[in-house]
Design an enzyme around this catalytic site. Structure first.
Site, mmCIF file in Angstrom:
data_model
loop_
_atom_site.group_PDB
_atom_site.id
_atom_site.type_symbol
_atom_site.label_atom_id
_atom_site.label_comp_id
_atom_site.label_asym_id
_atom_site.label_seq_id
_atom_site.Cartn_x
_atom_site.Cartn_y
_atom_site.Cartn_z
ATOM 1 N N MET A 67 -7.159 8.960 10.495
ATOM 2 C CA MET A 67 -7.673 9.337 9.177
ATOM 3 C C MET A 67 -8.711 10.458 9.266
ATOM 4 O O MET A 67 -9.677 10.481 8.513
ATOM 5 C CB MET A 67 -8.272 8.117 8.462
ATOM 6 C CG MET A 67 -7.292 6.986 8.260
ATOM 7 S SD MET A 67 -8.020 5.533 7.467
ATOM 8 C CE MET A 67 -9.149 4.971 8.740
ATOM 9 N N ASP B 101 0.814 -1.211 0.000
ATOM 10 C CA ASP B 101 0.000 0.000 0.000
ATOM 11 C C ASP B 101 0.851 1.265 0.000
ATOM 12 O O ASP B 101 2.061 1.224 0.218
ATOM 13 C CB ASP B 101 -0.911 0.013 1.239
ATOM 14 C CG ASP B 101 -2.117 -0.911 1.073
ATOM 15 O OD1 ASP B 101 -2.356 -1.385 -0.049
ATOM 16 O OD2 ASP B 101 -2.816 -1.131 2.076
ATOM 17 N N LYS C 286 -4.153 2.786 -2.265
ATOM 18 C CA LYS C 286 -4.987 2.868 -1.062
ATOM 19 C C LYS C 286 -4.677 4.085 -0.206
ATOM 20 O O LYS C 286 -4.436 3.992 0.982
ATOM 21 C CB LYS C 286 -4.891 1.587 -0.212
ATOM 22 C CG LYS C 286 -5.359 0.357 -0.952
ATOM 23 C CD LYS C 286 -6.838 0.436 -1.266
ATOM 24 C CE LYS C 286 -7.274 -0.658 -2.221
ATOM 25 N NZ LYS C 286 -6.766 -0.483 -3.568
#
Length: 510
Positions: free
Chosen positions: A174, A37, A59
């Site tokens: 996030m 990723d 991603k």
């Protein structure tokens, strides 16, 4: 029947390559395919065989190199080809990632799989920013929240009112783009606007960036500092401990982006030392080692070992490659004969001592005058036969100086340096795009091949803040030939000497 492959969902950790688990490293070492990723430290790819197939899976928010459904099918297809597939995922595969979804797809397809936990960023990043998630004097409860839910959801599944009322530390992953909204929501549900908040970007890496504020101010601070993903946010009184416990960002080379140009196989020693001191290390190997053009000369020297009075090694590379050829020809170290051994520099001597060979002479500097002086103090070399074992293209000054003292010198190439052009992890492109603070050179060949690839003077002109560090006089000569004056030259011409010079310069600038 085709052999069944296996998919390993491996947690790559939060960014610091040293936080990969032993199990993860072992699986990478035998991978046929590695799917990784965007948040994976590409330095980890060196654990995989050179023959492995590397597939970038992307991603990042709004940046998906391979759509998730296609990626799931890819894992299944590679496994059905009988391959060992390592799916390398940032952090832990099951913590706010798609690892659970990938595992379900593998199970439904009857593909064997294993999940290898990783160090999650929600634990590691606050640690590296000096923030303990729990502390007896502050809190004993932890709430973990995603700031980036499935966009297909019609409404949030997070009970923000309950989150606001729950005591203890809150970690938001996030949530960079929504930190203002999240802070406002928590305050609207009763949280004190003065509650401390920290945000850490690229945590555990050499370019970690941390900011601090309160629920009332963090959105404004983040906007002013242009904080972009990926971040981990910590909310709670434990943030106040940061001024005392911030060990990572106080290391002497923190914030310095340093390029290492040594061959990939050798770079780890310098890279590891610089990383330990806090530097953001970018490995851009300029050279790789290849067999000498005239291998017969080395074979002939091996057959005449008993005729030499001295074997002289000028680098660890010379030791390694010479003994690779030696053990193809002989099976007993005693076949090396009775010659004395000279090693130029402590690193070369260390390599010989690893083979349990006694070093009789060790000049500290890899320059002809130092080597001649060391021999003069030891014994006369007039009429002695010397075998000089080194790189194929090397300065003629040393053999000429030895011959001037009456020695009979066979200058034997054990290896040659070739240009390295592979850019597996994208470090070269990164350098050309963003530059660095330091370029380090450890030999004339690294200078020459780096220049052939990047045009060193032009690169320095493009990034005027970039400085050049040389390990010693021979390397500085190669820089001077390009009209580049090194910012510093190591006093002790070793890796540790180069590191010491960088530290001294950094200290001087403070």
């Amino acid at each position: 029947m085709n052999k069944k492959g296996t998919v390993y969902l491996v947690g790559a950790g939060p960014g610091d390559a040293g936080l990969l688990t032993l199990r993860g490293a072992e699986l990478l070492s035998r991978a046929d395919v590695v799917v990784y990723d965007a948040l994976v430290n590409t330095d980890l790819l060196r654990h995989a065989p050179k023959t492995a197939e590397f597939i970038y899976g992307g991603k990042r928010a709004r940046e998906h190199s391979i759509p998730q459904d296609d990626l799931n099918e890819l894992l299944i297809a590679k496994a059905r080809e009988g391959k060992t597939v390592v799916r390398l995922k940032g952090g832990d595969p099951y913590v706010f990632g798609r690892g659970g979804e990938e595992a379900v797809q593998l199970a439904d397809a009857s593909v064997p799989f294993e999940v290898v936990p990783g160090v999650s960023s929600f634990v590691a990043v606050p640690n590296y920013a000096g923030i303990p998630l729990t502390h007896r004097d502050y809190c004993s409860r932890l709430t973990l929240i995603t700031g980036h839910e499935d966009p297909a959801k019609e409404a949030s599944s997070i009970d923000w009112e309950q989150v606001a009322k729950t005591p203890g530390t809150k970690v938001i992953m996030m949530g960079t783009d929504r930190i203002s909204q999240i802070s406002e929501t928590l305050m609207n549900h009763g949280m004190d606007p003065a509650t401390p908040v920290a945000m850490v970007r690229w945590g555990t890496t050499g370019h970690q960036q941390s900011i601090a504020g309160t629920l009332a101010t963090i959105g404004k601070v983040a906007a002013q500092q242009n904080i972009a993903p990926p971040t981990v946010a910590v909310i709670g009184d434990v943030v106040n401990l940061r001024s005392k416990l911030n060990w990572f960002e106080h290391r002497p080379l923190f914030g310095e982006r340093i390029v290492v140009t040594r061959a990939r196989e050798q770079a780890s020693q310098l890279s590891a030392r610089l990383s330990e001191l806090g530097a953001d290390v970018l490995e851009v190997p300029a050279i790789k080692l290849g067999p000498p053009t005239r291998r017969q000369e080395l074979v002939d020297a091996l057959l005449e070992l008993n005729s030499y009075d001295w074997l002289i090694f000028t680098s660890p590379n010379g030791v390694t490659t010479f003994f690779e050829y030696f053990f193809r020809q002989f099976h007993d170290m005693r076949d090396i004969g009775g010659a004395r051994i000279a090693a130029v520099g402590p690193a070369t001597a260390k390599k010989l001592k690893e083979l349990h060979l006694q070093v009789d002479l060790m000049p500290d500097e890899a320059i002809a005058s130092s080597i001649i002086e060391a021999f003069a103090e030891f014994e006369s070399i007039e009429n002695l036969k010397l075998c000089l074992l080194r790189a194929e293209v090397a300065n003629r000054e040393l053999p000429a100086a030895l011959e001037a003292r009456g020695a009979i010198v066979d200058d034997i190439a054990c290896y040659k340096t070739l240009p390295e052009t592979e850019d597996l992890g994208g470090a070269s492109a990164n350098l050309e795009k963003a530059g660095a603070d330091w370029l380090t050179f450890t030999s004339g060949s690294t200078v020459e091949h780096f220049h052939a690839r990047f045009n060193l003077p032009a690169l320095l002109k493009k990034f005027p803040q970039m400085k050049v560090a040389s390990i010693g006089p021979e390397t500085s000569k190669a820089l001077s030939a390009l009209d580049v004056a090194p910012t510093l030259e190591a006093k002790l011409h070793t890796i540790e000497g180069l590191v010491d010079a960088l530290l001294a310069n950094n200290q001087k600038q403070k």
